[in-house]
Design an enzyme around this catalytic site. Structure first.
Site, PDB file in Angstrom:
ATOM      1  NE  ARG A 372      -4.512   1.357   1.197  1.00 30.11           N
ATOM      2  CZ  ARG A 372      -5.677   1.305   1.915  1.00 30.11           C
ATOM      3  NH1 ARG A 372      -5.916   0.363   2.898  1.00 30.11           N
ATOM      4  NH2 ARG A 372      -6.814   2.157   1.399  1.00 30.11           N
ATOM      5  CD  GLU A 742       0.902   4.577  -2.537  1.00 33.10           C
ATOM      6  OE1 GLU A 742       0.662   3.895  -3.063  1.00 33.10           O
ATOM      7  OE2 GLU A 742       1.805   5.419  -2.778  1.00 33.10           O
TER       8      GLU A 742
END
Ligand code: CDP
Length: 788
Positions: A372, A742
């Protein structure tokens, strides 16, 4: 009347099992695990108990005598087809199955093919492997010491465990600035191994049709097209050409970078299917997923900042040792072995910077994936944000005041960083001031001072991060040579309904909704009339896939560009229908009308129909377009997070009392989805800050290889997130949007760590490595004589 439980609604009652309740049966059955094919065989994998050992013998007799077991596949079997090794995304090599030795605990040793999942597991238990243990290298620093056992004995000329050295910036200028600085700070920061723990583990079903020679693989892949090309390149010599390979990534239960690489299980399933002509299924279990799939982070960092005594930052220097396990299987753009770690100047206006990274082999699983995170950006952000706090405290400045003084100013954009990035836009002070106001910063500082007088431990931590997402411009960004563009193909049917296909692949981020919104906005076709599809290489246009928050910056832009191409053609058709010049038409979402005569118009639906029934002579029929979008730059989302913690002196437990997150991802396509992305991302940032770590003992045994000790946050531990936003559009993205998926994972850990150190600074604590467990804090307190 007692209220009905959700299961009773509709008269189902408690006795109905979840599977039989029609509300719980997935409509399409499109997760890999749901795909059922006639005659399907199952694979299970024998894994090594040793972290480094020679394989003396693999005895398959008992396994082959197990009812239902059809075959045991070993490295020797694959070696006959030269498929026992495969390339990694970083042009290193990785074993599919070993021939000589294993390199980490839980490595694949052999695979059992059977008629059911259960018999496959029985077969695995019956395979007997004789190992001879070898010396184990766990610590990357020791791996680089002279005399350390050389791990990659398969590489003929390799005499050590050093993989690569990479550096960026102006070393001499940075050294000079450090020489002239009034204040210098230096800290060792370790960002430990963590692991993506998606709800769905990795797996595939490979199905080779011997009649037409076509291989179809349903797999949990974030990048189906790139996988197809890699399969064709690796297995072309056994007859698998790219046009005979179809990769289908169906619904995916979370990817977060962990579903970018090719894992041995995929390759073995393909090989088994090609050899047997039967569909072969491999689905890893949770422990295999945690222990053997690609890891993230594992950076040993030494960072230094230089400043003048008025608090102006002047230079940054960073040296890092990257532990890659036994092979470099990181998922980075080829040119950047340490990813985009050189975004480590963060939100601050440094005049000089130098960063260097060395990669090392150890006896651990490979990886270095962008969990992420846009390729090592989390590591960079954590470093700069921790260091900013250390410098502020060292100078005796408030960390907020220090940041406001050193931020890149709005008028400096586009801003060229000392490490060469061109930040597209930003207003860092705007986001921080909003977060301070929202949380009541001044009041919290007063409360902290009162509490400190009473001996209570309370901390306030800030993280004002800058992200770099949307890989990427083709002049710099490729993976295995494949340029990192992305694509959208849109077709408008005669009745005005549309189908749009993309080279990306959603794993729960809601692309089906947001892409349809983009197209609806650009074309004036209702979102409900647009079918969005991704993940099937036989139908979708080529693209590099979804990771590193690149979908909106790249494929979202492709959607806008493709829609604008459609609109250009629609204008020509409308002019033909309205018998006027295309220049005399004005567009408003959904129709073209004649300038000055708003009642003379044609809707996009009228135009679509005409595109197939009454198009101008000399023009091709149909209404469709494709865009392969090559972004001119990356996008630079940012945010300011403020976290308040209270520390229990008795147990060392850190309680996050408040957490305010102000994010800026430019223009937002869907506020609800963005909020969801930030909530999830914050939880995935909170987890490594306080809970998650995979470590190894001195002989390479995994600590944290199951959910008993790899601690995922549940709803009980997760704080209540307070989110807000500012909006600084990207100047080069067609919609002014930046990625967001993210941001929160990248920005959150430093806010939490800074809050903890802020609570303990007066006790002489300058830094605590994440995860900040109660045991670590308890020890720090006791060492400083703090008791309950
Ligand atoms: O590549 P990935 O989908 O993980 O990341 P993203 O581009 O940051 O998008 C995540 C989700 O948020 C997608 O559904 C986006 O379309 C949505 N999004 C949005 O609505 N507005 C933005 N400015 C950025 C993302």
């Amino acid at each position: 009347m007692t209220p009905k439980t959700s299961l009773e609604v509709g008269g189902m009652g408690h006795s109905i099992k979840r599977k039989e309740d029609p509300r719980f049966i997935r409509g399409k059955g499109t997760y890999v695990d749901d795909v059922q094919l006639p005659g399907m065989l199952y694979l299970d994998i024998v894994r090594s108990p040793f972290a480094h050992a020679t394989i003396k013998k693999i005895d398959t007799a008992k396994a082959l005598a197990t009812p239902g077991v059809l075959a045991v596949i070993t490295g020797q079997d694959l070696a006959k087809y030269n498929l026992h090794w495969m390339p990694t995304l970083m042009s290193d090599t990785q074993m599919v199955l070993p021939v000589e030795k294993v390199m980490y605990q839980a490595q694949e040793v052999a695979a059992v093919l059977a008629t059911s999942r259960y018999t496959a597991a029985d077969g695995v238990a019956a395979v007997e492997v004789e190992y001879e243990p070898l010396p184990v290298v766990v610590d990357p620093r020791k791996a680089l010491e002279p005399g350390a056992p050389v791990l990659r004995t398969d590489k003929k000329d390799k005499k050590d465990n050093h993989i690569w050295h990479w550096e960026w910036g102006d070393r001499a200028a940075a050294d000079r600035a450090f020489g002239e600085a009034d204040v210098r700070v230096k800290e060792d920061i370790y960002i430990p191994r963590i692991h993506v723990a998606s709800i769905e583990t990795c797996g595939c079903i490979a199905s080779f049709d011997k009649v037409d020679g076509k291989l179809t693989v349903w797999m949990t892949s974030q990048a189906p097209h790139a996988i197809r090309t890699v399969f064709a390149l690796v297995a072309g010599h056994v007859g698998l050409a790219e046009h005979k390979i179809r990769i289908i990534s169906p619904d995916i239960g979370g990817g977060f970078g962990g579903k970018v690489p090719v894992y041995p299980g995929y390759v073995i399933a393909v090989a088994a299917s090609v050899l047997t002509g039967k569909p072969v299924k491999w689905m890893e279990d949770r422990m295999e997923n945690l222990q053997a799939d690609s890891f993230a982070r594992d950076y040993h960092i030494t960072a230094e900042l230089a400043a003048r005594k008025d608090g102006t930052l002047t230079a940054i220097r960073i040296k890092t040792l990257a532990d890659h396990g036994y092979t470099d299987a990181a998922a980075n753009p080829s040119k950047f072995p340490a990813g985009l770690f050189h975004i480590c100047t963060g939100s601050y206006d440094f005049k000089a910077a130098h960063v260097e990274v060395d990669g090392a082999y150890t006896n651990k699983p490979p990886g270095g994936i962008a969990y992420r995170c846009s390729f090592r950006v989390t590591e960079a952000v954590h470093t700069i944000e921790r260091m900013a706090d250390i410098m502020a405290h060292e100078l005796g400045m408030d960390p907020a005041e220090f940041r406001l003084k050193n931020f890149v100013k709005p008028e400096q954009f586009p801003y060229k960083s000392a490490l060469g990035w061109e930040y597209d836009s930003g207003n860092y002070a705007g986001a921080l001031r909003k977060a301070m106001e929202r949380i009541g910063y001044a009041e919290l500082r007063r409360e902290q001072a009162d509490k400190r007088r009473r001996g209570e431990l309370m901390g306030i931590g800030i993280s004002s991060f800058t992200e770099i997402v949307g890989a990427g411009p083709s002049k710099h960004f490729d993976i295995l040579g494949l340029k990192m563009f992305d694509s959208c193909e849109i077709r408008i049917h005669p009745t005005g309904k549309a189908i749009a296909r993309f080279g990306t692949k959603s794993q729960g981020q809601g692309h089906e909704t947001t892409y349809a919104q983009i197209l609806a906005e650009e074309l004036g076709i209702p979102a409900a009339d647009i079918q969005v599809e991704e993940g099937d290489t036989d139908t979708a246009p080529y693209g590099l896939g979804t990771y590193a928050s690149r979908s909106t910056p790249v494929a979202g832009a492709a959607a806008a560009v493709a829609a604008r191409k459609v609109r250009d053609k629609a204008r020509q058709i409308a002019a033909h229908l309205l018998e006027c010049s295309p220049d005399d038409l004005v567009w408003e979402p959904g129709k073209f009308s004649v300038k000055g005569a708003p009642n003379r118009f044609k809707t996009i639906q009228d135009i679509a129909f005409a595109a197939y029934t009454n198009h101008p002579q000399g023009m091709e029929a149909g209404l469709e377009a494709v865009s392969y979008y090559d972004p001119p730059n990356l996008t630079y989302p940012f945010g300011s997070y403020i976290c308040v913690v209270d520390i229990d002196k008795g147990t060392g437990e850190v309680k996050v009392r408040r957490f305010v997150a102000v994010d800026d991802c430019g223009n937002i396509i869907n506020p609800m989805i963005v909020d969801g992305q930030i909530h999830g991302g914050l939880t995935m940032g909170f987890a490594p800050a306080l809970l998650e770590e995979i470590s190894y003992d001195e002989i390479g045994n995994i600590q944290g290889g199951s959910f008993i000790d790899y601690l995922l946050p549940t709803a009980v531990e997760t704080p209540k997130w307070e989110t807000d936003k500012t909006c600084t559009p990207s100047p080069h993205h067609p919609l002014g949007a930046k990625g967001v998926g993210e941001s929160a994972t990248v920005g959150a850990p430093a806010a939490i760590a800074n809050a903890v150190v802020d609570a303990l600074w007066h006790l002489g604590v300058r830094h605590v490595d994440i995860p900040i467990t109660p045991a670590k804090v308890w020890k720090l307190l006791r060492e400083r004589g703090v008791t309950e």
